[in-house]
Design a protein around this motif. Structure first.
Motif, PDB file in Angstrom:
ATOM      1  N   ARG A 140       0.764  -1.211   0.020  1.00 55.77           N
ATOM      2  CA  ARG A 140      -0.081   0.082  -0.050  1.00 55.77           C
ATOM      3  C   ARG A 140       0.799   1.253   0.083  1.00 55.77           C
ATOM      4  N   LEU A 141       1.848   1.301   0.725  1.00 53.25           N
ATOM      5  CA  LEU A 141       2.671   2.366   0.905  1.00 53.25           C
ATOM      6  C   LEU A 141       3.463   2.777  -0.529  1.00 53.25           C
ATOM      7  N   GLY A 142       3.669   1.758  -1.193  1.00 52.17           N
ATOM      8  CA  GLY A 142       4.639   1.818  -2.464  1.00 52.17           C
ATOM      9  C   GLY A 142       6.063   2.448  -2.195  1.00 52.17           C
ATOM     10  N   LEU A 143       6.578   2.575  -1.171  1.00 51.27           N
ATOM     11  CA  LEU A 143       8.043   2.832  -0.675  1.00 51.27           C
ATOM     12  C   LEU A 143       8.870   1.683  -1.014  1.00 51.27           C
ATOM     13  N   PRO A 144       9.900   1.750  -1.622  1.00 55.08           N
ATOM     14  CA  PRO A 144      10.870   0.741  -2.294  1.00 55.08           C
ATOM     15  C   PRO A 144      11.339  -0.077  -0.959  1.00 55.08           C
ATOM     16  N   SER A 145      11.465  -1.473  -1.335  1.00 52.53           N
ATOM     17  CA  SER A 145      11.531  -2.181   0.032  1.00 52.53           C
ATOM     18  C   SER A 145      12.205  -3.618  -0.540  1.00 52.53           C
ATOM     19  N   VAL A 146      12.889  -4.307   0.378  1.00 54.61           N
ATOM     20  CA  VAL A 146      13.688  -5.483   0.128  1.00 54.61           C
ATOM     21  C   VAL A 146      13.110  -6.315   1.489  1.00 54.61           C
TER      22      VAL A 146
END
Length: 328
Positions: A140-146
């Motif tokens: 939902r946030l759409g922040l890049p993540s791994v």
């Protein structure tokens, strides 16, 4: 709501788009249809949204910080967690990034908080559960993540990890090849299994797959008294047991003492293999074969993937490191 308290998530909700779409409209990094861009800018005006002081164009508004969510909770071995943190910090500095450490108990709310504050450019999550409640928040946030670990539903996520299922198979195969009939895995603490932590479940599945009819998996605490009791109960319930895998770093030394007290000669009439850091297997007597959990390598890989995502490059959805058994 107008003014400082308004977040990019509020704008997204008002415009009926994802938070990442709002980010793209404001930064100009990606081409967005005029109709969508107009809705976003109208929401910005209606709510009085003011981007974080560091949020100008995407190229210039990098916070220079990535967040890493460490699992400082029951069943996690602090020295290994510090290896993950060290690997992440070292690799991040190569990219002129700093690392903000968060604790896993902050959960989805913690992710939303740091995303809304614009203090980080991306997220690295550890201790991933099979049904991890943070996953939907990430989407939902759409922040890049791994993620260091794999949830059951990894669609649209970037995940890296040791192939823990293969590690379990390797350990079982090692014991079978040494003539062990009944074998057992002393795994993580009960709390880790209760959370359905992915790596613990995958080791268990891999271990049982090699000799399911004569293999068992026992959760194991890590204090000396409890380990002594667990090993005694295990040997009593499986008198033909001659092979043991241990996937619980702080318990390894206590397990060796318990086996010695039970009259077992490790390396002769009884065999033990460890999943964990090299130093854990090397400081026992005798030294033990082990499958390394490459904490620093995993963290470095996660940071590199995250940096590539921030720069707009594609990265693999799934990165699994093959387990390596070291004989001693």
């Amino acid at each position: 709501m107008a003014g400082r308290g308004v977040t990019i998530a509020d704008v997204a909700a008002r415009a009926g788009v994802a938070a990442s779409t709002v980010s793209y409209v404001l930064s100009g990094k990606r081409s967005i249809s005029p109709e969508t861009a107009d809705r976003v800018m109208a929401a910005v005006a209606d709510l009085g949204y003011h981007p974080h002081a560091g949020a100008r164009s995407l190229a210039s508004r990098r916070a220079g910080v990535v967040a890493m969510m460490l699992p400082l909770r029951d069943g996690m071995h602090l020295p290994v967690l510090m290896q993950f943190a060290s690997g992440a910090v070292t690799e991040a500095r190569r990219h002129d990034q700093d690392v903000l450490l968060m604790t896993a108990d902050e959960g989805p709310a913690g992710l939303a908080r740091v995303a809304a504050s614009a203090i980080v450019d991306g997220l690295i999550l550890m201790d991933v559960e099979v049904r991890d409640p943070r996953v939907e928040t990430l989407r939902r946030l759409g922040l890049p993540s791994v993620l260091i670990g794999f949830p059951a539903d990894a669609e649209g996520l970037t995940c890296v990890d040791l192939d823990f299922e293969a590690a379990g198979r390797v350990c079982a195969q090692y014991l079978i090849e040494r003539g062990c009939g009944d074998i057992a895995l002393l795994g993580a603490s009960e709390a880790v299994y209760a959370r359905r932590t992915g790596f613990a479940e995958r080791v268990r599945e891999g271990f049982l797959s090699r000799n399911a009819s004569r293999a068992e998996v026992w959760p194991c605490p890590d204090d000396a008294v409890s380990v002594q009791r667990t090993v005694k109960e295990l040997l009593t319930s499986k008198p033909e047991l001659t092979g043991l895998a241990v996937h619980n770093e702080p318990a390894v030394g206590h397990v060796m003492h318990a086996l010695a007290d039970a009259g077992k000669q490790v390396g002769e009439d009884f065999h033990v293999v460890v999943i964990g850091p090299d130093e854990v297997a090397e400081r026992t007597h005798p030294q033990l074969p082990s499958v390394l959990v490459p904490a620093e390598t995993l963290a470095e890989t996660a940071v590199r993937h995250l940096m590539r995502k921030l720069d707009g490059f594609d990265v693999p959805d799934s990165t699994l490191i093959e387990p390596q058994l070291t004989l001693r």
